[in-house]
Design a protein around this motif. Structure first.
Motif, mmCIF file in Angstrom:
data_model
loop_
_atom_site.group_PDB
_atom_site.id
_atom_site.type_symbol
_atom_site.label_atom_id
_atom_site.label_comp_id
_atom_site.label_asym_id
_atom_site.label_seq_id
_atom_site.Cartn_x
_atom_site.Cartn_y
_atom_site.Cartn_z
ATOM 1 N N VAL A 82 -47.679 -4.995 -41.042
ATOM 2 C CA VAL A 82 -48.573 -4.659 -42.156
ATOM 3 C C VAL A 82 -48.251 -5.546 -43.361
ATOM 4 O O VAL A 82 -47.323 -6.354 -43.326
ATOM 5 N N GLU A 83 -49.002 -5.360 -44.452
ATOM 6 C CA GLU A 83 -48.826 -6.228 -45.611
ATOM 7 C C GLU A 83 -47.433 -6.114 -46.221
ATOM 8 O O GLU A 83 -46.840 -7.114 -46.640
ATOM 9 N N ILE A 84 -46.900 -4.906 -46.277
ATOM 10 C CA ILE A 84 -45.545 -4.739 -46.817
ATOM 11 C C ILE A 84 -44.543 -5.535 -45.995
ATOM 12 O O ILE A 84 -43.576 -6.097 -46.524
ATOM 13 N N ALA A 85 -44.790 -5.618 -44.687
ATOM 14 C CA ALA A 85 -43.875 -6.336 -43.803
ATOM 15 C C ALA A 85 -43.810 -7.825 -44.123
ATOM 16 O O ALA A 85 -42.767 -8.456 -43.943
ATOM 17 N N THR A 86 -44.925 -8.408 -44.597
ATOM 18 C CA THR A 86 -44.887 -9.836 -44.933
ATOM 19 C C THR A 86 -43.926 -10.084 -46.094
ATOM 20 O O THR A 86 -43.157 -11.047 -46.082
ATOM 21 N N SER A 87 -43.966 -9.206 -47.089
ATOM 22 C CA SER A 87 -43.057 -9.356 -48.231
ATOM 23 C C SER A 87 -41.625 -9.013 -47.836
ATOM 24 O O SER A 87 -40.677 -9.712 -48.224
ATOM 25 N N LEU A 88 -41.441 -7.942 -47.067
ATOM 26 C CA LEU A 88 -40.095 -7.524 -46.682
ATOM 27 C C LEU A 88 -39.418 -8.581 -45.819
ATOM 28 O O LEU A 88 -38.223 -8.860 -45.986
ATOM 29 N N SER A 89 -40.171 -9.195 -44.912
ATOM 30 C CA SER A 89 -39.560 -10.219 -44.059
ATOM 31 C C SER A 89 -39.102 -11.415 -44.886
ATOM 32 O O SER A 89 -38.032 -11.981 -44.634
ATOM 33 N N ALA A 90 -39.896 -11.796 -45.894
ATOM 34 C CA ALA A 90 -39.512 -12.926 -46.747
ATOM 35 C C ALA A 90 -38.276 -12.599 -47.574
ATOM 36 O O ALA A 90 -37.349 -13.416 -47.688
ATOM 37 N N ILE A 91 -38.241 -11.402 -48.155
ATOM 38 C CA ILE A 91 -37.073 -10.997 -48.952
ATOM 39 C C ILE A 91 -35.825 -10.932 -48.073
ATOM 40 O O ILE A 91 -34.750 -11.415 -48.454
ATOM 41 N N ALA A 92 -35.975 -10.334 -46.890
ATOM 42 C CA ALA A 92 -34.824 -10.173 -45.996
ATOM 43 C C ALA A 92 -34.259 -11.517 -45.562
ATOM 44 O O ALA A 92 -33.040 -11.683 -45.455
ATOM 45 N N ARG A 93 -35.117 -12.481 -45.319
ATOM 46 C CA ARG A 93 -34.633 -13.811 -44.941
ATOM 47 C C ARG A 93 -33.825 -14.434 -46.079
ATOM 48 O O ARG A 93 -32.796 -15.072 -45.846
ATOM 49 N N GLN A 94 -34.285 -14.254 -47.314
ATOM 50 C CA GLN A 94 -33.530 -14.761 -48.457
ATOM 51 C C GLN A 94 -32.175 -14.078 -48.569
ATOM 52 O O GLN A 94 -31.204 -14.669 -49.050
ATOM 53 N N LEU A 95 -32.098 -12.838 -48.111
ATOM 54 C CA LEU A 95 -30.852 -12.085 -48.161
ATOM 55 C C LEU A 95 -29.936 -12.395 -46.979
ATOM 56 O O LEU A 95 -28.839 -11.846 -46.885
ATOM 57 N N GLY A 96 -30.381 -13.267 -46.080
ATOM 58 C CA GLY A 96 -29.523 -13.679 -44.974
ATOM 59 C C GLY A 96 -29.736 -12.927 -43.678
ATOM 60 O O GLY A 96 -28.968 -13.104 -42.740
ATOM 61 N N PHE A 97 -30.774 -12.106 -43.605
ATOM 62 C CA PHE A 97 -31.040 -11.356 -42.382
ATOM 63 C C PHE A 97 -31.859 -12.197 -41.398
ATOM 64 O O PHE A 97 -32.751 -12.955 -41.801
ATOM 65 N N ALA A 98 -31.555 -12.037 -40.116
ATOM 66 C CA ALA A 98 -32.416 -12.561 -39.063
ATOM 67 C C ALA A 98 -33.481 -11.499 -38.806
ATOM 68 O O ALA A 98 -33.156 -10.358 -38.489
ATOM 69 N N VAL A 99 -34.748 -11.863 -38.963
ATOM 70 C CA VAL A 99 -35.830 -10.888 -38.980
ATOM 71 C C VAL A 99 -36.671 -10.961 -37.707
ATOM 72 O O VAL A 99 -37.058 -12.054 -37.271
#
Length: 311
Positions: free
Chosen positions: A167-184
């Motif tokens: 969903v739309e929230i997931a697009t933002s969350l995936s980008a933030i998580a990648r910046q935080l060092g998470f493999a998404v």
């Protein structure tokens, strides 16, 4: 031995800069309040480009100068930075802490490029690699060592985030998580939602969520967040998540929808204690309205959970 620092961006840049002359700066000790954890890296290119940080910005200028000297001479340097004395512009840490930084050439007599390769290979297998560095000689190796001048840094695989619902929230969350060092990984059986254009740079999994979550074997370094608002997608994912060792589980929705969700899961045999593992509604309270704001709230809740007890 330390392993709290996030090394993903440093490893990616080391690959990109392979063949150039480089220096690697590492926080090897801290006292009192320090802006970066022990083991944090800053990688410096011979043309003065750099990535990473050892102090959040306080002493990077001086480290860049030292890195240039290390690249030119091939000899390591060990520097300590504390509260600045005298003029306000003097190099130091205004936070009141002290750090010790080792600056090595990325070379055989320092931190060999082969160690970056070894870290990559270990992480691709889900393994943690420990590298030992002699602070007297400035040389790093995979070999175990026991003298008092050895600094050990653990390179653990990246934390993982499994997002259920493209969903739309997931697009933002995936980008933030990648910046935080998470493999998404974004999981959604609806192919029209799960596109490369909407989710660049992440793994896309179109299996049913219960199957995908089970196959991905979440461990204590894995977060699972359900976002779809469709119980046919979210509930099976939560069922598998609760049977796993996931370190963080959260579900988007109102308090009323979360209460109903818990009743459905309880009817499937989960105890009240087990259901406490689900943070619902997901995220911390920041009065979020837009999709990016909600994603920031969820990411904050995830980080709070993983970092609890680290300070």
């Amino acid at each position: 031995m330390t392993g709290a620092a996030d090394h993903r961006r440093i490893l990616e840049q080391a690959r990109a800069w392979s063949g150039a002359r480089l220096a690697l700066a590492t926080v090897v000790a801290t006292w009192r309040s320090a802006p970066c954890p022990i083991g944090t890296h800053m990688l410096v290119h011979e043309d003065e480009r750099f990535i990473g940080s050892v102090s959040g910005g306080c002493v990077e200028g001086d480290v860049l100068i030292a890195a240039g000297e290390v690249i030119a001479s091939g000899a390591h340097q060990l520097r300590r930075y504390g509260v600045a004395d005298g003029a306000a512009w003097e190099v130091g840490l205004p936070c009141g802490g002290d750090i010790q930084v080792l600056i090595q050439p990325v070379a055989t007599q320092g931190f060999p490029m082969s160690l970056f390769v070894a870290i990559d290979e270990a992480q691709s297998r889900g393994r943690t690699l420990v590298i030992s560095t002699d602070l007297m000689t400035g040389e790093s190796t995979l070999a175990a060592a026991s003298n008092e001048n050895i600094f050990r840094n653990a390179y653990a695989p990246s934390k993982r985030l499994l997002i259920i619902g493209a969903v739309e929230i997931a697009t933002s969350l995936s980008a933030i998580a990648r910046q935080l060092g998470f493999a998404v990984t974004v999981i959604d059986p609806r192919e029209r939602f799960l596109t490369a254009e909407r989710f660049p740079g992440v793994v896309r999994d179109d299996r049913w969520p219960d199957e995908a979550v089970k196959a991905l074997a979440p461990d204590s370094r894995t977060a699972i967040v359900t976002l779809s608002h469709d119980i046919k997608i979210d509930d099976p994912a939560l069922f598998s998540a609760l049977q796993s060792e996931a370190g963080y589980i959260a579900a988007l929705g109102s308090r009323a929808s979360h209460a109903a969700r818990l009743k459905r899961l309880e009817a499937q045999g989960f105890s009240a204690e087990a259901l406490k593992r689900i943070e619902g509604p997901a995220g911390v309270t920041i009065n979020a309205i837009s999709a990016p704001e909600i994603a920031l709230s969820i990411a904050s809740g995830m980080i709070r959970a993983f970092n609890e007890g680290l300070r």
